[in-house]
Design a protein around this motif. Sequence first.
Motif, PDB file in Angstrom:
ATOM      1  N   VAL A  19       0.849  -1.190   0.000  1.00 61.26           N
ATOM      2  CA  VAL A  19       0.000   0.000   0.000  1.00 61.26           C
ATOM      3  C   VAL A  19       0.887   1.243   0.000  1.00 61.26           C
ATOM      4  O   VAL A  19       1.975   1.242   0.574  1.00 61.26           O
ATOM      5  CB  VAL A  19      -0.960  -0.003   1.220  1.00 61.26           C
ATOM      6  N   LEU A  20       0.422   2.294  -0.678  1.00 63.02           N
ATOM      7  CA  LEU A  20       1.081   3.592  -0.650  1.00 63.02           C
ATOM      8  C   LEU A  20       0.372   4.456   0.383  1.00 63.02           C
ATOM      9  O   LEU A  20      -0.862   4.487   0.429  1.00 63.02           O
ATOM     10  CB  LEU A  20       1.017   4.277  -2.019  1.00 63.02           C
ATOM     11  N   LEU A  21       1.158   5.162   1.183  1.00 65.11           N
ATOM     12  CA  LEU A  21       0.609   5.989   2.256  1.00 65.11           C
ATOM     13  C   LEU A  21       1.281   7.354   2.255  1.00 65.11           C
ATOM     14  O   LEU A  21       2.447   7.486   1.859  1.00 65.11           O
ATOM     15  CB  LEU A  21       0.826   5.313   3.605  1.00 65.11           C
ATOM     16  N   ALA A  31      -0.332   2.803   8.602  1.00 66.15           N
ATOM     17  CA  ALA A  31       0.540   1.661   8.287  1.00 66.15           C
ATOM     18  C   ALA A  31       0.481   0.625   9.406  1.00 66.15           C
ATOM     19  O   ALA A  31       0.370  -0.581   9.144  1.00 66.15           O
ATOM     20  CB  ALA A  31       1.983   2.138   8.079  1.00 66.15           C
ATOM     21  N   ARG A  32       0.536   1.079  10.645  1.00 67.04           N
ATOM     22  CA  ARG A  32       0.453   0.160  11.787  1.00 67.04           C
ATOM     23  C   ARG A  32      -0.903  -0.535  11.835  1.00 67.04           C
ATOM     24  O   ARG A  32      -0.996  -1.749  12.014  1.00 67.04           O
ATOM     25  CB  ARG A  32       0.724   0.907  13.097  1.00 67.04           C
ATOM     26  N   LEU A  33      -1.971   0.219  11.662  1.00 68.11           N
ATOM     27  CA  LEU A  33      -3.314  -0.354  11.708  1.00 68.11           C
ATOM     28  C   LEU A  33      -3.549  -1.353  10.570  1.00 68.11           C
ATOM     29  O   LEU A  33      -4.140  -2.428  10.778  1.00 68.11           O
ATOM     30  CB  LEU A  33      -4.367   0.758  11.648  1.00 68.11           C
ATOM     31  N   LEU A  34      -3.081  -1.023   9.379  1.00 68.71           N
ATOM     32  CA  LEU A  34      -3.231  -1.938   8.245  1.00 68.71           C
ATOM     33  C   LEU A  34      -2.416  -3.209   8.445  1.00 68.71           C
ATOM     34  O   LEU A  34      -2.847  -4.306   8.065  1.00 68.71           O
ATOM     35  CB  LEU A  34      -2.828  -1.241   6.943  1.00 68.71           C
ATOM     36  N   LEU A  73       4.448   0.623   1.934  1.00 67.78           N
ATOM     37  CA  LEU A  73       4.559  -0.440   2.923  1.00 67.78           C
ATOM     38  C   LEU A  73       4.351  -1.767   2.210  1.00 67.78           C
ATOM     39  O   LEU A  73       3.380  -1.932   1.478  1.00 67.78           O
ATOM     40  CB  LEU A  73       3.496  -0.273   4.013  1.00 67.78           C
ATOM     41  N   ASP A  74       5.274  -2.692   2.404  1.00 69.41           N
ATOM     42  CA  ASP A  74       5.160  -4.046   1.857  1.00 69.41           C
ATOM     43  C   ASP A  74       5.223  -5.042   3.002  1.00 69.41           C
ATOM     44  O   ASP A  74       6.124  -4.957   3.850  1.00 69.41           O
ATOM     45  CB  ASP A  74       6.314  -4.359   0.894  1.00 69.41           C
TER      46      ASP A  74
END
Length: 144
Positions: A19-21, A31-34, A73-74
């Motif tokens: 995902v791009l954030l 990012a942490r929640l995902l 994030l990967d």
Amino acid sequence: MNLEITRTEPSAPVRQFTVLLSPTRRGARLARLLTTAQLADWGLPSASAAQIVAELAANAASHGRVPGRDFRLDLVVEGAGERLRMAVTDTRGDRLPPSAAIPPALDSECGRGLLIVEALADRWGVTAGPVPRKTVWAELDLVP
């Protein structure tokens, strides 16, 4: 009659999430929640991974921020489910973190993120490029 039977084992399904954030505090929190949600969906423990991703994403938002450019994030489960690789890629390849976590001054309010990553991860590192990017990654072994 010579009968030859070949059996092929199905390969383990690839588990990958990307995902791009936005390089902001909100993007780092997301990012942490995902990560927590995706690992729950995969049936994997998430506490250490979520903390690692939180630190890597916070670093991308504060040290790797370029206005108008997102960080990526990967999450990838590798080696037939043996290892979780978490990677955060930003567009500040000119600003590489140290190759080893360096303790900050005792009264410093920041500078402990990579120490946390180093304490929780089985391995971590930095991969430069392609220009202008860098990727800071960490791995957790999923099997003892």
